[in-house]
Design a protein around this motif. Sequence first.
Motif, PDB file in Angstrom:
ATOM      1  N   LYS A   1       0.824  -1.213   0.000  1.00 14.36           N
ATOM      2  CA  LYS A   1       0.000   0.000   0.000  1.00 14.36           C
ATOM      3  C   LYS A   1       0.858   1.263   0.000  1.00 14.36           C
ATOM      4  O   LYS A   1       0.526   2.247  -0.643  1.00 14.36           O
ATOM      5  CB  LYS A   1      -0.932  -0.010   1.212  1.00 14.36           C
ATOM      6  N   LYS A   2       1.999   1.246   0.694  1.00 14.97           N
ATOM      7  CA  LYS A   2       2.846   2.442   0.757  1.00 14.97           C
ATOM      8  C   LYS A   2       3.419   2.799  -0.608  1.00 14.97           C
ATOM      9  O   LYS A   2       3.410   3.962  -1.002  1.00 14.97           O
ATOM     10  CB  LYS A   2       3.972   2.264   1.768  1.00 14.97           C
ATOM     11  N   THR A   3       3.920   1.814  -1.348  1.00 19.28           N
ATOM     12  CA  THR A   3       4.492   2.146  -2.659  1.00 19.28           C
ATOM     13  C   THR A   3       3.413   2.643  -3.612  1.00 19.28           C
ATOM     14  O   THR A   3       3.665   3.518  -4.437  1.00 19.28           O
ATOM     15  CB  THR A   3       5.253   0.960  -3.298  1.00 19.28           C
ATOM     16  N   LEU A   4       2.190   2.110  -3.471  1.00 19.50           N
ATOM     17  CA  LEU A   4       1.093   2.573  -4.314  1.00 19.50           C
ATOM     18  C   LEU A   4       0.711   4.012  -3.970  1.00 19.50           C
ATOM     19  O   LEU A   4       0.591   4.855  -4.852  1.00 19.50           O
ATOM     20  CB  LEU A   4      -0.121   1.655  -4.175  1.00 19.50           C
ATOM     21  N   THR A   5       0.552   4.304  -2.681  1.00 20.40           N
ATOM     22  CA  THR A   5       0.170   5.670  -2.303  1.00 20.40           C
ATOM     23  C   THR A   5       1.278   6.664  -2.620  1.00 20.40           C
ATOM     24  O   THR A   5       0.994   7.794  -3.006  1.00 20.40           O
ATOM     25  CB  THR A   5      -0.231   5.756  -0.815  1.00 20.40           C
ATOM     26  N   ASP A   6       2.535   6.248  -2.480  1.00 24.37           N
ATOM     27  CA  ASP A   6       3.651   7.129  -2.859  1.00 24.37           C
ATOM     28  C   ASP A   6       3.593   7.462  -4.349  1.00 24.37           C
ATOM     29  O   ASP A   6       3.802   8.601  -4.751  1.00 24.37           O
ATOM     30  CB  ASP A   6       5.001   6.500  -2.523  1.00 24.37           C
ATOM     31  N   LEU A   7       3.296   6.452  -5.175  1.00 22.81           N
ATOM     32  CA  LEU A   7       3.187   6.676  -6.618  1.00 22.81           C
ATOM     33  C   LEU A   7       2.042   7.635  -6.922  1.00 22.81           C
ATOM     34  O   LEU A   7       2.190   8.562  -7.717  1.00 22.81           O
ATOM     35  CB  LEU A   7       2.967   5.351  -7.353  1.00 22.81           C
ATOM     36  N   LEU A   8       0.911   7.445  -6.260  1.00 26.92           N
ATOM     37  CA  LEU A   8      -0.248   8.297  -6.507  1.00 26.92           C
ATOM     38  C   LEU A   8      -0.011   9.737  -6.043  1.00 26.92           C
ATOM     39  O   LEU A   8      -0.489  10.680  -6.662  1.00 26.92           O
ATOM     40  CB  LEU A   8      -1.489   7.716  -5.827  1.00 26.92           C
ATOM     41  N   LYS A   9       0.751   9.912  -4.963  1.00 23.78           N
ATOM     42  CA  LYS A   9       1.061  11.259  -4.454  1.00 23.78           C
ATOM     43  C   LYS A   9       1.952  12.032  -5.412  1.00 23.78           C
ATOM     44  O   LYS A   9       1.918  13.259  -5.449  1.00 23.78           O
ATOM     45  CB  LYS A   9       1.747  11.170  -3.088  1.00 23.78           C
ATOM     46  N   ARG A  10       2.775  11.302  -6.168  1.00 25.18           N
ATOM     47  CA  ARG A  10       3.662  11.971  -7.132  1.00 25.18           C
ATOM     48  C   ARG A  10       2.887  12.671  -8.231  1.00 25.18           C
ATOM     49  O   ARG A  10       3.420  13.514  -8.932  1.00 25.18           O
ATOM     50  CB  ARG A  10       4.608  10.957  -7.784  1.00 25.18           C
TER      51      ARG A  10
END
Length: 71
Positions: free
Chosen positions: A45-54
């Motif tokens: 979930k963290k890598t996904l949310t980090d990608l979406l925040k970019r």
Amino acid sequence: MKKEKWITRTDAAKLAKVSTQTITNWGKSGLITIRVIKNTMSVDKKTLTDLLKRGSVSYTHLRAHETRSNL
């Protein structure tokens, strides 16, 4: 309550508002972290949310990751 680190591919697709195939492609290209246990794919979930925040990334950038993963 402990926060869940791994979510299903379907939940990841809903969160990102993309198809499950897109989630699979992002994992194969290294944009997000995935794991497969007993034929079930989970997404970090963290890598996904980090990608979406970019925010948005260019089509060329996504193709570069896709090409790199196919080498």
